[in-house]
Design a protein around this motif. Sequence first.
Motif, PDB file in Angstrom:
ATOM      1  N   ALA A 308       0.799  -1.140  -0.058  1.00  0.00           N
ATOM      2  CA  ALA A 308      -0.144  -0.054  -0.043  1.00  0.00           C
ATOM      3  C   ALA A 308       0.916   1.345   0.010  1.00  0.00           C
ATOM      4  O   ALA A 308       0.827   2.042  -0.841  1.00  0.00           O
ATOM      5  N   LEU A 327      -4.084   3.309  -6.238  1.00  0.00           N
ATOM      6  CA  LEU A 327      -4.149   2.141  -5.640  1.00  0.00           C
ATOM      7  C   LEU A 327      -5.031   1.114  -6.598  1.00  0.00           C
ATOM      8  O   LEU A 327      -4.556   0.004  -6.723  1.00  0.00           O
ATOM      9  N   ARG A 330      -2.793   0.113  -9.459  1.00  0.00           N
ATOM     10  CA  ARG A 330      -1.605  -0.557  -8.750  1.00  0.00           C
ATOM     11  C   ARG A 330      -2.120  -2.040  -8.631  1.00  0.00           C
ATOM     12  O   ARG A 330      -1.424  -2.942  -8.888  1.00  0.00           O
ATOM     13  N   GLN A 405      -6.385  -5.395  -0.301  1.00  0.00           N
ATOM     14  CA  GLN A 405      -6.040  -4.266  -0.899  1.00  0.00           C
ATOM     15  C   GLN A 405      -4.685  -3.537  -0.641  1.00  0.00           C
ATOM     16  O   GLN A 405      -4.600  -2.517  -0.186  1.00  0.00           O
ATOM     17  N   ARG A 407      -3.041  -4.032   2.009  1.00  0.00           N
ATOM     18  CA  ARG A 407      -2.779  -3.685   3.385  1.00  0.00           C
ATOM     19  C   ARG A 407      -1.726  -4.639   4.125  1.00  0.00           C
ATOM     20  O   ARG A 407      -1.125  -4.252   4.920  1.00  0.00           O
TER      21      ARG A 407
END
Length: 573
Positions: A308, A327, A330, A405, A407
Amino acid sequence: MLDLLIAGGFVVDGTGAPGTRADVGVRDGRIVALGSTDEPARRRIDADGLVVAPGIVDIHTHYDAQVFWDASLTPSSLHGITTVVGGNCGFSVAPLTPEAGPYLMQMLAKVEGMPLESLEQGVPWDWRSFGDYLDRLEGTLAINAGFLVGHSALRRVAMGPAAIGEQATPEHIARMQSLLHESLAAGALGFSSSQATTHNDGDGTPVPSRFATDEELALLCSTVGDHPGTTLEFIPTVGDFGEEHCETMTRMSLAARRSLNWNVLVVNREFPEMHESQLRASDHAAARGARVVALTLPYDLLIRVNLASGFLFDTLPGWAPVVALPLDERIRALSDPGVREKLKKGWAEEPNDLIKSLMNWENFHIAEAFTPEIEPLLERRIGDIARERGRDAFDVMLDIAISEQLRTSFHPLAWQPSDATWRARAELWRDERTVIGASDSGAHLDMMDSFSYAVQVLGPSVRERQLLSLEEAIHQLTCVPAALYGLRDRGRIAAGAWADLVLFDPARVGPGQTHTRPDLPAGASRLYAEPEGIEHVLVNGSEIVRGKSLTGERPGRVLRSGQDTRTVELSGA
């Protein structure tokens, strides 16, 4: 009458002298009695069984933005830190222009791991000069804080977008020098810069300071020498030092007629050539009349990385453009088999063995998960999970991250240092070529818990490993960094000194459990920990921490060069 009497503690004064049982009397923010006193006091702290030490001085932080949403600069204040220096690595938030603000925000988010949404919502970004910035902080802080002028901010303000990728013209350098003179006259503590290959901006491009020539650095450092009570901080590179790094830092020190401290010295007895080559920079400088001091983190930092933020991933060849994508884009790129092959090739081509070894996803352990599907994999090694699934470790690592995501936090390989390495570290902590610090507090908020470095020394290194005496450790954590930066009346317990004090239980002091805490502006999270054994923290005579709680007091001072610092000449270093 005393404002405060600290009675019956074991006083370790920070000079390295043996500790002794004594009382400490405080009035008007300063120590006025030391030893035994019968003067009455408005308040008394019974320090029986506690060590009374000077407050810890942390010269390497990135609290420049956090000062606006956290007056106590937690968790540092909870750990006995009473004085911090920000603006390191070339990354200050002043001087400022409306055009430079968005760039600096994104740069800090990328290179220093500060959530962009917190920077946008928690910081006003409406000052212009360095003096304006410092004035904004007056009367707001719980601990003492001073700030360096960052080269990347200076360059961006003076050159605009040309700061990235272009060599400064004589006119640009003159503009930077003018801004630097103005900032130092307003109280900036000195100048910081970076040439580290790990320092890239929000677009994945090298930060502005990385485009500076040695001539530009020397001219800016000469400006520093025109102002009393100033210093230099620098990030040279990662890994072994060549002759060019030694010479660059020597020239900077000589140009400013000031000491230069650089970040960060890592000691591994099994690979002594690394730290020995780096310490040559100090010897090289000393032989030429300069002074270069290595900042060293005194314990093994178990860092976390994630896709992230992308920090460290973006240093691998070919990775920066992908990591810089928004994001959603990516995630799509990282899902593409063709992109994955290019990224794997980039890792294979990484020339720095230290970074390549650190970023070997085969050895990543899952440090923190954010979904029920990934939680059962906590602390498991990616290479082992991949073998169980009959898949490539890189694909497994990316699939896990994408499912959350990006994280998911990973620990790179945890290396257990030998007893010989610990002994070598302790020897270098005493070395005049080093200073303990490198907390980076306020930065890499999802990546590191190095804010606990002081209690790591006082607990594991002193009590458990017995690498230093208590008096030696406190000397290195307080008096040594204070003297390096010329802080007036701080870093020791003496009559007339400011009453910056930490009281702790030597049998219990140590790091607490690190956890994620969602308390930043815009609901963002950070790594956080309360220490064990810290009972009281006082700043300028007022108690700011009692147990593990903040008192709400705000006695901290904004430290200004010349006023709160004295000049440490090279000849006297």
